[in-house]
Design a protein around this motif. Structure first.
Motif, PDB file in Angstrom:
ATOM      1  N   ARG A  93       0.807  -1.224   0.000  1.00  0.00           N
ATOM      2  CA  ARG A  93       0.000   0.000   0.000  1.00  0.00           C
ATOM      3  C   ARG A  93       0.843   1.278   0.000  1.00  0.00           C
ATOM      4  NH1 ARG A  93      -5.407  -1.671   1.030  1.00  0.00           N
ATOM      5  NH2 ARG A  93      -5.474  -3.642   2.133  1.00  0.00           N
ATOM      6  N   GLY A 138      -2.847  -8.779   3.420  1.00  0.00           N
ATOM      7  CA  GLY A 138      -4.251  -8.434   3.654  1.00  0.00           C
ATOM      8  C   GLY A 138      -5.098  -8.476   2.397  1.00  0.00           C
ATOM      9  N   GLU A 262      -7.943   1.330  -3.396  1.00  0.00           N
ATOM     10  CA  GLU A 262      -6.756   0.515  -3.678  1.00  0.00           C
ATOM     11  C   GLU A 262      -6.749   0.037  -5.112  1.00  0.00           C
ATOM     12  OE1 GLU A 262      -6.386  -3.129  -1.580  1.00  0.00           O
ATOM     13  OE2 GLU A 262      -8.475  -3.686  -1.884  1.00  0.00           O
TER      14      GLU A 262
HETATM   15 MG    MG Z   1      -6.908  -5.326  -1.415  1.00  0.00          MG
END
Ligand code: MG
Ligand code: ATP
Ligand code: MG
Length: 380
Positions: A93, A138, A262
């Motif tokens: 991320r 995740g 995302e």
């Molecule tokens: Mg994701």
């Protein structure tokens, strides 16, 4: 042509099913067991990864959390799409946010966290509530914390620090804190980019999540201004990554303005509706792109919704009585909450779709398939 897919789950399965009519033969590499498998039957081949790479005309992936050595091996063959940068970015991320900042695409305000003082600082700068996420792992809302009051800081930090400590110098673990966005709805855009830079984008999808898991996607609601923002973000990001294949971007819609949540460098759950809703599904378009074939038509054929079937051992047979319902089953072992399959429902209008979703809840009870009734009520 032979295609090697990194990952042997349902996405590899559906890519393989879409590739067969194009004369594309797929084998899957199960990253967990380190075995080359048949993507449908799970039959294990005696082929090594190195041999599978040699045999492949093109290599791709069904997920972004791929061990670095495997990724390097595949990239060194010069046959890997969408490319190492795209997979690395989608799997971290912090890299994802850096890409968004670089391409001037707006996302939720964030702070990177590697020590407790950063968490306290994030609370001050971003305010509460916060959504705190692991950067390198995740999915389905796992690896996340919601911080609503200062009294949670100590406890959340102790869990976060365990995650950070489990990283290594080569593969560091970091955390990101995001402002909790009071969104009106969640949407996503799925599109494909080929080796020449041509882009084909599907219509915007509206998504309903329950406890961080996607439960329902709907395509065919018109909102041209929001769709234009999503298409613009898609083109900027795909071009920046020199992307080849299908790419998905999730957004929060806040009063008609989109913020990126995302990026997924792969086919995506919120694009499963394209199997019935479009001439060329996301799975087929991904296979076409990585195989160097022309991209297929991404226009909407008819309004379509997708319902994820979670935790059930089998498809509820009654839903198959409906002419406009199609089942896609993944052949996995059932576990509570696990994505076992999905059904696509096509409709002639939003009213028709609302009626059908309402009827289907008789066989897909709301407690097992949350969000359907809420979404159906929002359609009319
Ligand atoms: Mg994701
Ligand atoms: P996926 O299975 O889509 O990869 P994930 O584990 O990567 O899921 P996210 O998409 O980051 O998780 O978050 C899951 C859901 O949690 C989102 O779809 C959204 O409903 C909610 N969420 C995440 N971040 C925020 C935020 N900053 N503000 C509000 N809600 C959020
Ligand atoms: Mg998500």
């Amino acid at each position: 042509m032979n295609i090697l897919i990194l990952g042997a789950g349902q996405l590899a399965r559906m890519m393989s099913l879409a590739g067969a009519p194009l004369n594309l033969n797929v084998v899957a590499y199960d990253v967990g067991s380190k075995q080359i498998k048949h993507p449908l039957t799970g039959e294990v081949y005696s082929t090594s990864l190195e041999q599978a790479i040699l045999n492949a005309d093109a290599i791709t992936a069904e997920f972004e959390h791929i061990p670095d050595d495997v990724l390097t091996l595949c990239c060194n063959s010069n046959k890997f799409y969408p490319g190492k940068a795209a997979i690395k970015t989608g799997g971290d991320r912090s890299l994802e946010k850096a890409l968004l900042d670089k391409t001037n695409v707006t996302c939720a305000p964030y702070q990177l966290i590697t020590e407790k003082a950063h968490l306290e600082h994030a609370v001050k700068i971003l305010g509460k509530p916060l959504v705190i996420k692991t950067c390198q792992a995740g999915y389905d809302g796992k690896g996340q914390w919601r911080l609503k009051s200062d009294s949670q800081i100590d406890e959340i930090w102790s869990q976060m620090s365990d995650f950070i400590a489990s990283g290594t110098e080569l593969a560091p673990h970091t955390i990101i804190a995001e402002k909790m966005i009071p969104f009106d709805r969640e949407v996503s855009i799925i599109g494909a980019r080929d080796k020449h830079g041509n882009v084909a984008i599907y219509p915007l999808t509206e998504n309903e999540h329950t406890n961080g898991v996607l439960t329902l996607s709907i395509a065919g609601k018109n909102n041209h201004s929001v769709e234009a923002q999503a298409n613009d973000a898609f083109t900027k990001i795909a071009n920046e990554l020199n992307y080849v294949g299908v790419l998905a971007i999730e957004f929060f819609d806040v009063q008609g303005t989109l913020l990126v949540n995302e990026i997924a460098p792969r086919v995506h759950n919120s694009g499963h509706w394209t199997q019935q809703g479009c001439h060329c599904s996301q799975f087929e378009n991904h296979m076409r792109a990585v195989a160097g074939l022309p991209l297929g038509n991404t226009e909407l054929k008819h309004i379509t919704a997708m319902i994820n079937v979670l935790g059930q051992p089998n498809i509820p047979a009654d839903v198959l009585k409906y002419a406009d319902v199609t089942s896609h089953w993944y052949g996995k072992t059932a576990k509570p909450g696990r994505k076992m399959g999905h059904i696509n429902v096509s409709a002639t209008s939003m009213n028709d779709l609302a009626d059908k979703l309402g009827e289907l809840t008789e066989y897909l009870p709301e407690q097992d398939y949350p969000g359907i009734l809420k979404a159906a009520a929002n359609l009319i």
